[in-house]
Design a protein around this motif. Structure first.
Motif, PDB file in Angstrom:
ATOM      1  N   GLY A 163       0.826  -1.212   0.000  1.00 12.87           N
ATOM      2  CA  GLY A 163       0.000   0.000   0.000  1.00 12.87           C
ATOM      3  C   GLY A 163       0.852   1.249   0.000  1.00 12.87           C
ATOM      4  N   ARG A 164       0.222   2.392   0.296  1.00 14.51           N
ATOM      5  CA  ARG A 164       0.909   3.689   0.302  1.00 14.51           C
ATOM      6  C   ARG A 164       1.435   3.993   1.713  1.00 14.51           C
ATOM      7  N   LEU A 165       2.749   4.213   1.830  1.00 12.18           N
ATOM      8  CA  LEU A 165       3.332   4.551   3.118  1.00 12.18           C
ATOM      9  C   LEU A 165       2.975   5.999   3.460  1.00 12.18           C
ATOM     10  N   THR A 166       2.284   6.195   4.569  1.00  9.38           N
ATOM     11  CA  THR A 166       1.860   7.545   4.965  1.00  9.38           C
ATOM     12  C   THR A 166       2.749   8.148   6.048  1.00  9.38           C
ATOM     13  N   ALA A 167       3.383   7.306   6.869  1.00  6.09           N
ATOM     14  CA  ALA A 167       4.263   7.822   7.928  1.00  6.09           C
ATOM     15  C   ALA A 167       5.184   6.713   8.402  1.00  6.09           C
ATOM     16  N   VAL A 168       6.387   7.095   8.840  1.00  2.00           N
ATOM     17  CA  VAL A 168       7.314   6.125   9.407  1.00  2.00           C
ATOM     18  C   VAL A 168       8.158   6.825  10.470  1.00  2.00           C
ATOM     19  N   THR A 169       8.296   6.198  11.638  1.00  2.00           N
ATOM     20  CA  THR A 169       9.120   6.733  12.723  1.00  2.00           C
ATOM     21  C   THR A 169       9.913   5.585  13.353  1.00  2.00           C
ATOM     22  N   GLY A 170      10.920   5.952  14.101  1.00  2.00           N
ATOM     23  CA  GLY A 170      11.709   4.971  14.826  1.00  2.00           C
ATOM     24  C   GLY A 170      13.044   4.636  14.197  1.00  2.00           C
ATOM     25  N   LEU A 171      13.275   5.052  12.966  1.00  2.00           N
ATOM     26  CA  LEU A 171      14.523   4.690  12.290  1.00  2.00           C
ATOM     27  C   LEU A 171      15.741   5.293  12.987  1.00  2.00           C
ATOM     28  N   ASP A 172      15.635   6.544  13.421  1.00  2.00           N
ATOM     29  CA  ASP A 172      16.775   7.178  14.104  1.00  2.00           C
ATOM     30  C   ASP A 172      17.062   6.491  15.436  1.00  2.00           C
ATOM     31  N   GLU A 173      15.998   6.104  16.150  1.00  2.00           N
ATOM     32  CA  GLU A 173      16.198   5.387  17.410  1.00  2.00           C
ATOM     33  C   GLU A 173      16.904   4.057  17.175  1.00  2.00           C
ATOM     34  N   ILE A 174      16.519   3.375  16.113  1.00  2.00           N
ATOM     35  CA  ILE A 174      17.120   2.080  15.795  1.00  2.00           C
ATOM     36  C   ILE A 174      18.601   2.255  15.464  1.00  2.00           C
ATOM     37  N   ARG A 175      18.914   3.229  14.632  1.00  2.00           N
ATOM     38  CA  ARG A 175      20.306   3.445  14.216  1.00  2.00           C
ATOM     39  C   ARG A 175      21.208   3.817  15.397  1.00  2.00           C
ATOM     40  N   ALA A 176      20.637   4.396  16.438  1.00  2.00           N
ATOM     41  CA  ALA A 176      21.442   4.839  17.577  1.00  2.00           C
ATOM     42  C   ALA A 176      21.829   3.704  18.520  1.00  2.00           C
ATOM     43  N   LEU A 177      21.242   2.517  18.354  1.00  2.00           N
ATOM     44  CA  LEU A 177      21.525   1.404  19.259  1.00  2.00           C
ATOM     45  C   LEU A 177      22.893   0.797  18.950  1.00  2.00           C
ATOM     46  N   ALA A 178      23.665   0.512  19.989  1.00  2.00           N
ATOM     47  CA  ALA A 178      25.033   0.008  19.809  1.00  2.00           C
ATOM     48  C   ALA A 178      25.059  -1.374  19.172  1.00  2.00           C
ATOM     49  N   HIS A 179      24.020  -2.176  19.410  1.00  2.00           N
ATOM     50  CA  HIS A 179      24.020  -3.534  18.863  1.00  2.00           C
ATOM     51  C   HIS A 179      23.396  -3.599  17.476  1.00  2.00           C
ATOM     52  N   VAL A 180      23.046  -2.464  16.890  1.00  2.00           N
ATOM     53  CA  VAL A 180      22.541  -2.412  15.512  1.00  2.00           C
ATOM     54  C   VAL A 180      23.694  -2.037  14.600  1.00  2.00           C
ATOM     55  N   HIS A 181      23.960  -2.867  13.591  1.00  2.00           N
ATOM     56  CA  HIS A 181      25.121  -2.680  12.726  1.00  2.00           C
ATOM     57  C   HIS A 181      24.760  -2.278  11.303  1.00  2.00           C
ATOM     58  N   ALA A 182      23.502  -2.365  10.947  1.00  2.00           N
ATOM     59  CA  ALA A 182      23.059  -1.914   9.626  1.00  2.00           C
ATOM     60  C   ALA A 182      21.549  -1.763   9.646  1.00  2.00           C
ATOM     61  N   VAL A 183      21.069  -0.736   8.979  1.00  2.00           N
ATOM     62  CA  VAL A 183      19.629  -0.510   8.809  1.00  2.00           C
ATOM     63  C   VAL A 183      19.390  -0.113   7.367  1.00  2.00           C
ATOM     64  N   TYR A 184      18.427  -0.772   6.753  1.00  2.00           N
ATOM     65  CA  TYR A 184      18.066  -0.439   5.376  1.00  2.00           C
ATOM     66  C   TYR A 184      16.557  -0.305   5.308  1.00  2.00           C
ATOM     67  N   PHE A 185      16.094   0.859   4.907  1.00  2.00           N
ATOM     68  CA  PHE A 185      14.661   1.087   4.747  1.00  2.00           C
ATOM     69  C   PHE A 185      14.485   1.984   3.522  1.00  2.00           C
ATOM     70  N   PRO A 186      14.058   1.429   2.386  1.00  2.00           N
ATOM     71  CA  PRO A 186      14.102   2.156   1.111  1.00  2.00           C
ATOM     72  C   PRO A 186      12.913   3.061   0.824  1.00  2.00           C
ATOM     73  N   PHE A 187      11.956   3.192   1.759  1.00  2.00           N
ATOM     74  CA  PHE A 187      10.732   3.932   1.465  1.00  2.00           C
ATOM     75  C   PHE A 187      10.644   5.235   2.262  1.00  2.00           C
ATOM     76  N   ARG A 188       9.960   6.201   1.659  1.00  2.00           N
ATOM     77  CA  ARG A 188       9.628   7.463   2.317  1.00  2.00           C
ATOM     78  C   ARG A 188       8.120   7.650   2.274  1.00  2.00           C
ATOM     79  N   PRO A 189       7.587   8.467   3.185  1.00  2.00           N
ATOM     80  CA  PRO A 189       6.139   8.728   3.131  1.00  2.00           C
ATOM     81  C   PRO A 189       5.724   9.183   1.736  1.00  2.00           C
ATOM     82  N   GLY A 190       4.669   8.579   1.250  1.00  2.00           N
ATOM     83  CA  GLY A 190       4.198   8.852  -0.108  1.00  2.00           C
ATOM     84  C   GLY A 190       4.564   7.757  -1.083  1.00  2.00           C
ATOM     85  N   ASP A 191       5.582   6.941  -0.753  1.00  2.00           N
ATOM     86  CA  ASP A 191       5.982   5.843  -1.637  1.00  2.00           C
ATOM     87  C   ASP A 191       4.983   4.701  -1.560  1.00  2.00           C
ATOM     88  N   PHE A 192       4.899   3.969  -2.673  1.00  2.00           N
ATOM     89  CA  PHE A 192       4.066   2.767  -2.687  1.00  2.00           C
ATOM     90  C   PHE A 192       4.912   1.570  -2.271  1.00  2.00           C
TER      91      PHE A 192
END
Length: 402
Positions: free
Chosen positions: A330-359
């Motif tokens: 469907g259509r992505l209308t909002a996304v949050t939490g990515l910055d919190e995820i990237r800040a965690l010491a045990h997270v070594h990579a994050v990939y999320f290819p969509f922005r609000p408005g993308d299908f």
């Protein structure tokens, strides 16, 4: 043809692979197809390459001529095509004629082509899987019966169509699938059991299983990967059986040199090969090997090409996991939490290819996943807890497609 052992021709390389080859002491000439490779990566490939040679990989005669010309002009000793697609066969065939290919072209075809793989294993009783290749839709019910009945895995062998195999649970689903899918067809028995991805590195016909990764899928019809965990929680017997099966496959295919990625299902009667592909593992598994075992498989591969190069062997000291983000279509209308995820010491990579408005499309294979995160922990339990916590942090609102 005289060659220099430190000179390499790489076709459609990722920039990191060119850099690692250069770090291992090689001079690299790269073949680039702007239609098939992201233009944003061209600058990095050029930075590490002696020269970037532009080619249209769909023009077979021109591609063959380029490989021969570049090999002779630059005294190339190694030709590397670690991907796949239209240019693989002509590149490997010309390199083989020149005596500078790592493997015979037949080995890549046997491993990379699902129908050829089934034929190869047919006479190997321990690894054989019931299957049948048929030309016409009318033959499908008979092929299903010969393959053990429903549920059954089917796929098209036609050119220029979606060739991804799917699970069909019964006659009605088979009829509906065949009605929109051209033949010829490959029908296989369904392999039930946990799934594993086996990363290997071969040197002069000796196969080293670098690691076994457990893969959790989303189930039928496409069994899209949802999670990879390394090392896989296996007993010694199961691990030995899987290693033996994969090495037997590589021997049967005549695979001599380089990395390969093999998917195995541990059935009630032992391991069976689901698929195999020359090249490095996808979906973040190379990073898992580095986090859990301290080994950079890509860099290790280039070191094995040097005189006296040795196969790596390391024990896992941590557990690492890739978790994919399953979003509805469907259509992505909002996304949050990515910055919190990237800040965690045990997270070594994050990939999320969509922005609000993308299908957001439906996930049907490894190329259409909705992003992923890589975490590690002291053991499997801690890693699972961290992965679950990260997934809870991602809050994506998707408006369903009409």
């Amino acid at each position: 043809m005289q060659t220099r052992p430190d000179r390499m021709l790489m076709v459609l390389p990722r920039a990191r692979l060119v850099r690692k080859a250069v770090d291992a002491g090689y001079r690299v000439w790269s073949v680039w197809d702007p239609v098939r490779r992201d233009a944003a990566e061209h600058g990095d490939v050029a930075r590490y390459s002696e020269e970037v040679l532009t080619a249209d990989l769909t023009d077979e005669s021109a591609l063959r001529a380029l490989v021969v010309r570049a090999a002779r002009e630059h005294r190339i000793a190694h030709v590397m095509y670690l991907g796949g697609g239209a240019g693989l066969r002509p590149v490997l065939e010309e390199a083989h004629k020149l005596g500078i290919s790592a493997n015979p072209p037949q080995a890549h075809r046997l491993l990379g082509d699902r129908a050829a793989l089934r034929e190869l294993l047919h006479s190997h009783g321990r690894l054989s899987v019931r299957f049948r290749r048929v030309e016409r839709r009318a033959e499908l019910p008979g092929a299903v019966a010969e393959s053990g009945g429903h549920p059954v895995v089917v796929g098209s062998l036609a050119r220029d169509v979606d060739r991804r195999p799917v699970l069909v649970p019964g006659p009605g689903a088979l009829e509906a699938w065949a009605g929109r899918t051209p033949g010829p067809y490959l029908v296989e028995e369904f392999l039930a059991g946990p799934q594993y991805t086996v990363s290997t590195l071969s040197v002069d016909g000796m196969h080293q299983v670098v690691g076994i990764t457990a893969t959790t899928t989303g189930g039928p019809p496409h069994f899209v990967a949802m999670e990879h965990v390394h090392p896989a929680p296996l007993g010694e017997r199961e691990s030995a059986e899987i290693r033996s099966a994969v090495c037997a496959l590589l021997d049967l295919a005549g695979f001599e040199q380089g990395p390969a990625d093999t998917t195995v299902v541990l059935t009630g009667t032992g391991p069976r090969i689901l698929s195999s592909r020359p090249g490095f593992s996808r979906g973040g598994i190379p990073l898992l090997l580095r986090l859990a075992r301290g080994i950079d498989l890509e860099a290790a591969f280039f070191r094995t090409l040097t005189p006296g190069g040795r196969l790596p062997h390391t024990d896992a000291v941590r557990t690492a996991a890739v978790g994919f983000f399953p979003l509805p279509s469907g259509r992505l209308t909002a996304v949050t939490g990515l910055d919190e995820i990237r800040a965690l010491a045990h997270v070594h990579a994050v990939y999320f290819p969509f922005r609000p408005g993308d299908f957001v499309p439906g996930a049907t294979d490894g190329a259409s996943v909705h992003g992923f995160v890589v975490v590690d922990g002291a053991d499997a339990g801690e890693t699972a807890e961290r992965l679950a916590a990260v997934r809870r942090l991602l809050r994506a609102e998707v408006e369903p497609a009409p």
